[in-house]
Design a protein around this motif. Structure first.
Motif, mmCIF file in Angstrom:
data_model
loop_
_atom_site.group_PDB
_atom_site.id
_atom_site.type_symbol
_atom_site.label_atom_id
_atom_site.label_comp_id
_atom_site.label_asym_id
_atom_site.label_seq_id
_atom_site.Cartn_x
_atom_site.Cartn_y
_atom_site.Cartn_z
ATOM 1 N N ALA A 1 0.833 -1.204 0.000
ATOM 2 C CA ALA A 1 0.000 0.000 0.000
ATOM 3 C C ALA A 1 0.868 1.255 0.000
ATOM 4 C CB ALA A 1 -0.932 -0.002 1.210
ATOM 5 N N ALA A 2 1.926 1.254 0.814
ATOM 6 C CA ALA A 2 2.817 2.410 0.861
ATOM 7 C C ALA A 2 3.476 2.657 -0.492
ATOM 8 C CB ALA A 2 3.883 2.200 1.937
ATOM 9 N N ASP A 3 3.889 1.594 -1.163
ATOM 10 C CA ASP A 3 4.524 1.747 -2.472
ATOM 11 C C ASP A 3 3.541 2.292 -3.501
ATOM 12 O OD1 ASP A 3 6.893 0.796 -1.449
ATOM 13 O OD2 ASP A 3 6.627 -1.246 -2.212
ATOM 14 N N LEU A 4 2.299 1.833 -3.425
ATOM 15 C CA LEU A 4 1.298 2.295 -4.382
ATOM 16 C C LEU A 4 0.960 3.768 -4.152
ATOM 17 C CD1 LEU A 4 -0.317 1.215 -6.757
ATOM 18 C CD2 LEU A 4 -2.132 0.569 -5.166
ATOM 19 N N VAL A 5 0.845 4.169 -2.883
ATOM 20 C CA VAL A 5 0.582 5.586 -2.594
ATOM 21 C C VAL A 5 1.780 6.439 -3.006
ATOM 22 C CG1 VAL A 5 0.155 7.275 -0.779
ATOM 23 C CG2 VAL A 5 -1.060 5.093 -0.740
ATOM 24 N N ALA A 6 2.990 5.948 -2.749
ATOM 25 C CA ALA A 6 4.183 6.690 -3.170
ATOM 26 C C ALA A 6 4.189 6.890 -4.682
ATOM 27 C CB ALA A 6 5.440 5.951 -2.725
ATOM 28 N N GLU A 7 3.722 5.884 -5.409
ATOM 29 C CA GLU A 7 3.608 6.014 -6.867
ATOM 30 C C GLU A 7 2.629 7.131 -7.236
ATOM 31 O OE1 GLU A 7 1.404 3.424 -10.281
ATOM 32 O OE2 GLU A 7 2.693 2.306 -8.914
ATOM 33 N N VAL A 8 1.505 7.178 -6.544
ATOM 34 C CA VAL A 8 0.517 8.225 -6.794
ATOM 35 C C VAL A 8 1.107 9.603 -6.506
ATOM 36 C CG1 VAL A 8 -1.626 9.229 -5.891
ATOM 37 C CG2 VAL A 8 -1.532 6.791 -6.465
ATOM 38 N N LEU A 9 1.840 9.717 -5.408
ATOM 39 C CA LEU A 9 2.382 11.013 -4.996
ATOM 40 C C LEU A 9 3.492 11.503 -5.913
ATOM 41 C CD1 LEU A 9 2.610 10.574 -1.100
ATOM 42 C CD2 LEU A 9 0.831 11.745 -2.412
ATOM 43 N N THR A 10 4.254 10.589 -6.470
ATOM 44 C CA THR A 10 5.459 10.998 -7.206
ATOM 45 C C THR A 10 5.387 10.798 -8.706
ATOM 46 O OG1 THR A 10 6.491 8.821 -6.870
ATOM 47 C CG2 THR A 10 6.909 10.515 -5.202
ATOM 48 N N GLN A 11 4.434 9.973 -9.194
ATOM 49 C CA GLN A 11 4.403 9.666 -10.615
ATOM 50 C C GLN A 11 3.050 9.910 -11.290
ATOM 51 O OE1 GLN A 11 6.617 6.056 -11.856
ATOM 52 N NE2 GLN A 11 6.814 5.610 -9.669
ATOM 53 N N PRO A 12 2.296 10.907 -10.866
ATOM 54 C CA PRO A 12 1.032 11.158 -11.576
ATOM 55 C C PRO A 12 1.327 11.680 -12.978
ATOM 56 C CG PRO A 12 1.499 12.980 -10.113
ATOM 57 C CD PRO A 12 2.552 11.939 -9.838
ATOM 58 N N ILE A 13 0.475 11.317 -13.929
ATOM 59 C CA ILE A 13 0.702 11.805 -15.302
ATOM 60 C C ILE A 13 -0.350 12.823 -15.721
ATOM 61 C CG2 ILE A 13 1.885 9.706 -16.037
ATOM 62 C CD1 ILE A 13 -0.726 8.914 -17.476
ATOM 63 N N PHE A 14 -1.392 13.011 -14.887
ATOM 64 C CA PHE A 14 -2.446 13.972 -15.230
ATOM 65 C C PHE A 14 -2.878 13.766 -16.686
ATOM 66 C CE2 PHE A 14 0.226 16.059 -11.950
ATOM 67 C CZ PHE A 14 -0.700 16.068 -10.925
#
Length: 441
Positions: A130-143
């Motif tokens: 879960a932490a890795d997935l949230v970190a992905e959301v926080l740092t790698q959004p593509i909008f």
């Protein structure tokens, strides 16, 4: 693959069972541990072992007060699209990935901050995933361009609809006149939303979703070492960034009276001014006094005078909203158009009398009992507790703030309430707004 699906479904079933089968926890006042990660992010942590769950809130100094001039609504759109797609997952894939972990991602945007919040089981494999997935959301959004076009259109449609409602017009008019040129007065318009581009979201994310602007709150079934590891895992890939410039102080509210025609039969009334910060020295006298005046529901002065004695309104209340800079104090009510002026005059008269005289000893005692005795119910579950822990840490309130809260409430005197209201709430500076009531002929 089948075994993995069965296993994650089992986690989801267990999470649902835990969330619904247990009554709220009768928590003692929690011990909050405050530390800073190796990469400089501030963290507040409470160990709570009663349930195998972890609640996390990550806050960023990315609220609506950071909207650029002419592009009001950017902070909200950025947060709204943050968890819709990443470099790794498209919209459906991201939704499925969180569902597989039984994680429900949520969050919000207000004037001061944007938040990303979630809950998951404390089992190590789920916690880390879960932490890795949230970190992905926080740092790698593509909008995603397609999602951006869709969500901006949805935001415009929602705003267009909202602007037809008198209660929304009343709130927006009040805010604009209390805060004027201050960042708290920035309000999205159809034109400002039109001016926002996908590139603006990318730039806003780059500027404000950083370690320098972040705070992490953790409550749940883990120890200090595990909490440190979790916080590092969530934030390690965030860019360092620079701390945003402090918001300017709010200028003294200037008296203003505005009437907006609307065919609604009910008139929506507001009066108030900018008053209280999160760390305000008058916090507790204003809090207790407002409970007596109109924040305590039935038995409060405003309800007694406006509803019970005259029948001018079904509901009336006064609200204090502390922020990083001075948040608003507002009295709000709805009444028939024919009696709107009388109701507004009575609300003002009740406020002025309270300001001059303060509460009676009995009113003060009841308010203190209601606030102090009800305080435990605000902390009786991890979901409620995480809100307080996140707020305290983000605003830098003392670690013993929760512990001192009931005692500080009970220590307030009638003289302190009267003095705080006399100094801080000046009737000569009130902003008053009336919207509607024109259909009541």
């Amino acid at each position: 693959m089948t075994r993995r699906i069965l296993r994650t479904r089992a986690f989801a079933a267990l999470l649902f069972f835990i969330a619904t089968a247990f009554s709220p926890l009768a928590l003692a006042l929690p011990t909050i541990e405050r530390f800073t990660t190796a990469n400089g992010v501030r963290v507040d942590f409470v160990a709570s072992r009663e349930q195998p769950l972890i609640d996390v809130v990550v806050s960023f100094d990315a609220g609506s007060a950071r909207d650029p001039e002419g592009k009001e609504g950017l902070a909200s759109l950025t947060r709204q699209l943050l968890d819709t797609s990443t470099r790794v997952h498209d919209e459906q894939g991201l939704s499925d990935a969180f569902a597989d972990l039984a994680v429900s991602l949520s969050g919000s945007v207000d004037e001061d901050r944007a938040t990303v919040a979630w809950r998951n089981l404390s089992e190590a494999q789920v916690r880390d995933a879960a932490a890795d997935l949230v970190a992905e959301v926080l740092t790698q959004p593509i909008f995603s361009p397609a999602i951006f076009i869709r969500e901006r259109a949805n935001a415009k449609a929602a705003l267009k609809d909202a602007l037809t409602r008198p209660e929304v017009l009343s709130e927006r008019t009040f805010t604009a006149n209390v805060y004027r040129d201050h960042p708290y007065g920035k309000l999205p318009t159809l034109e400002s939303l039109d001016r926002i581009t996908r590139e603006d979201l990318i730039a806003f994310h780059r500027a404000y979703y950083t370690r320098a602007a972040a705070h992490v709150a953790i409550v749940g079934d883990l120890d200090r070492a595990q909490a440190e590891q979790l916080a590092d895992r969530i934030t390690a890939k965030l860019p360092a960034g620079e701390a945003p410039k402090p918001l300017p102080p709010v200028a003294q509210t200037q008296a203003h009276d505005e009437r907006i025609a609307h065919p609604a039969q009910q008139a929506h009334l507001r009066l108030g001014l900018a008053v209280m910060t999160r760390d305000d020295p008058d916090y507790f006298p204003l809090l207790v006094g407002n409970h007596v005046l109109g924040g305590g529901g039935f038995g409060s002065r405003l309800v007694d005078e406006i509803r019970e004695k005259r029948g001018y309104a079904y509901s009336v209340a006064s609200v204090l909203e502390p922020r990083r800079q001075a948040g608003p104090f507002v009295i709000a009510l709805q009444t028939r158009g024919k009696q709107a002026e009388e109701a507004m005059a009575l609300a003002r008269e009740t406020l002025e009398r309270f300001r001059e005289q303060g509460p009676t000893a009995e009113e003060l005692r009841r308010a203190q009992d209601n606030i102090a005795q009800g305080f435990g119910l605000r902390l009786d579950s991890n979901r409620k507790l995480i809100g307080y822990v996140s707020m305290m840490g983000y605003y830098g309130l003392p670690l013993d703030w929760l512990e001192r809260y009931p005692e500080a409430v009970r220590a307030v005197s009638t003289q302190q309430v009267q003095d705080a209201f006399a100094r801080r709430i000046d009737p000569a500076r009130l902003v008053t707004v009336r919207v509607g009531g024109d259909g009541d002929r």
